[in-house]
Design an enzyme around this catalytic site. Structure first.
Site, PDB file in Angstrom:
ATOM      1  N   GLU A   3      23.106   5.913   0.454  1.00 26.43           N
ATOM      2  CA  GLU A   3      23.545   7.161   1.071  1.00 26.43           C
ATOM      3  C   GLU A   3      24.854   6.931   1.816  1.00 26.43           C
ATOM      4  OE1 GLU A   3      21.181  10.114   2.298  1.00 26.43           O
ATOM      5  OE2 GLU A   3      19.302   9.402   1.433  1.00 26.43           O
ATOM      6  N   ARG A 280      11.574  15.166  -5.265  1.00 26.23           N
ATOM      7  CA  ARG A 280      11.781  13.996  -4.419  1.00 26.23           C
ATOM      8  C   ARG A 280      10.735  13.906  -3.325  1.00 26.23           C
ATOM      9  NH1 ARG A 280      16.937  11.879  -4.513  1.00 26.23           N
ATOM     10  NH2 ARG A 280      15.839  10.067  -3.727  1.00 26.23           N
TER      11      ARG A 280
END
Ligand SMILES: [Zn+2]
Length: 290
Positions: A3, A280
Site C-alpha cells: 500500500e 476483499r
C-alpha cells in the site's frame, strides 16, 4: 499488494541509494517484465525517485523515465559494490521477506538487474512475476498517470470538498469500494481503507448517499491519519513487504481493525468483525462504526 505507506517507504530508501548514479547496464532476464528499449536509459544519470499511488517512478536524465510496479511479491534490493553477491553491510535495499535478503543475488527470482557505474546494483526480484518495469517517455508517463489515477491523499487537491464530490459521484456504491477505487483516490488499498473507516466511525458497507457531510469531514481526516500512522511505522510488513533498509515495517502493530478479527476493540472493547465486501476481507468494529 503493497500500500501507499509501504511503497513510500521503499521510495525513500531507494532515493537515498541511487540518485546521482549513472545506469551502466540493464540485464533483463525475463523480457515480459521489462517494457521498452533499455538502451534509452543506459549511460544516463538517475535524477530522482518519485511515487504516484503505489507505483515508483525513477526519473532518469533525458526523455525517458522508468515506472515500477511491485504488484504482489516484487522486491527491489540495492547492493553496493562488493566481492561476492551476498548481502553485506551497506545493503540498503530490500523486498519481500524471503531468504533473498541474505542469499546470493542474482538468483532464480531475479528478473531484472540495474548496474550502476560505481559497481552497485539494483535487483528486481519477483516470485510470482506479476510486477513490472516500463520505460516511458516522460510526458507520456505524466499524462498516463494523470488519466488513470485519482487524487493522491497527501496532495493539497485532496480536500474535504473534493472527497464529498468523489462520494457523490458514486452514490450507490458502498464507501469502501469508493476508497479503494484507484481512479477515484489513488493509493488507498484494503488495509488503509479499513483503518480509515474505523477512525471515521463509518461502516465499510455504508452506501455513499447515506453519508452526511460531517462524516465526510471525519473520513477525510481519518484517511490522512491512517496513512500517516502507516508511514510513521514504515508501512506494514504483514504480507510481503520489507523496508528498503531491511527493517520490518511495524505498522501492523498499530492497526485498529485490519487483521484484528476476534480481538477486542482498543476503543470500545467490542469484538472486531471480518466480512467479505467487494471480494476483499473487510474489518470493522460494530460498536465504533455506524
Ligand atoms: Zn470499537
Amino acid at each position: 499488494m503493497p500500500e501507499l505507506p509501504e511503497v513510500e517507504t521503499i521510495r525513500l530508501g531507494l532515493k537515498k541509494a541511487i540518485v546521482g548514479k549513472t545506469i551502466a547496464g540493464v540485464d533483463v532476464r525475463v523480457p515480459k517484465l521489462f517494457h521498452g528499449d533499455k538502451k534509452s536509459i543506459i549511460g544516463k544519470k538517475v535524477l530522482d525517485v518519485g511515487r504516484r499511488a503505489k507505483q515508483i517512478i525513477i526519473d532518469v536524465e533525458g526523455d525517458n523515465d522508468l515506472l515500477i510496479h511491485l504488484k504482489m511479491t516484487g522486491q527491489l534490493i540495492y547492493r553496493p559494490k562488493q566481492e561476492s553477491g551476498v548481502a553485506s553491510h551497506g545493503q540498503i535495499a530490500g523486498g519481500h521477506p524471503s531468504k533473498d535478503w541474505t542469499a546470493v543475488l542474482p538468483n532464480g527470482t531475479t528478473h531484472i538487474i540495474f548496474d550502476f557505474s560505481d559497481g552497485s546494483k539494483l535487483f528486481f526480484n519477483d516470485l510470482r512475476k506479476f510486477g513490472w518495469i516500463k520505460i516511458f517517455e516522460a510526458k507520456e508517463l505524466k499524462h498516463k498517470l494523470t488519466e488513470e489515477l485519482g487524487v493522491e491523499p497527501f496532495d493539497k487537491e485532496f480536500t474535504t470538498d473534493e472527497l464529498a464530490k468523489i462520494i457523490s459521484k458514486k452514490s450507490n456504491w458502498n464507501i469502501k469500494k469508493i476508497l479503494t477505487d484507484q481512479t477515484l483516490i489513488s493509493g488507498i488499498g484494503n488495509i488503509y481503507a479499513d483503518e480509515s473507516l474505523f477512525w471515521a466511525g463509518i461502516l465499510p458497507t455504508r452506501i455513499a448517499k447515506t453519508i452526511k457531510y460531517d462524516e465526510v469531514l471525519r473520513l477525510h481526516t481519518s484517511i490522512i491519519k491512517a496513512l500517516q500512522i502507516g508511514l510513521k511505522y514504515g508501512g506494514s510488513s504483514e504480507n510481503t513487504y520489507y523496508k528498503i533498509d531491511g527493517a520490518k515495517g511495524q505498522a501492523q502493530e498499530h492497526f485498529q481493525v485490519y487483521a484484528q478479527e476476534g480481538k477486542k476493540c482498543k476503543r470500545c472493547g467490542g469484538v472486531i468483525q471480518k466480512i467479505k465486501l467487494n471480494g476483499r476481507g473487510t474489518h470493522f468494529c460494530p460498536g465504533c462504526q455506524k
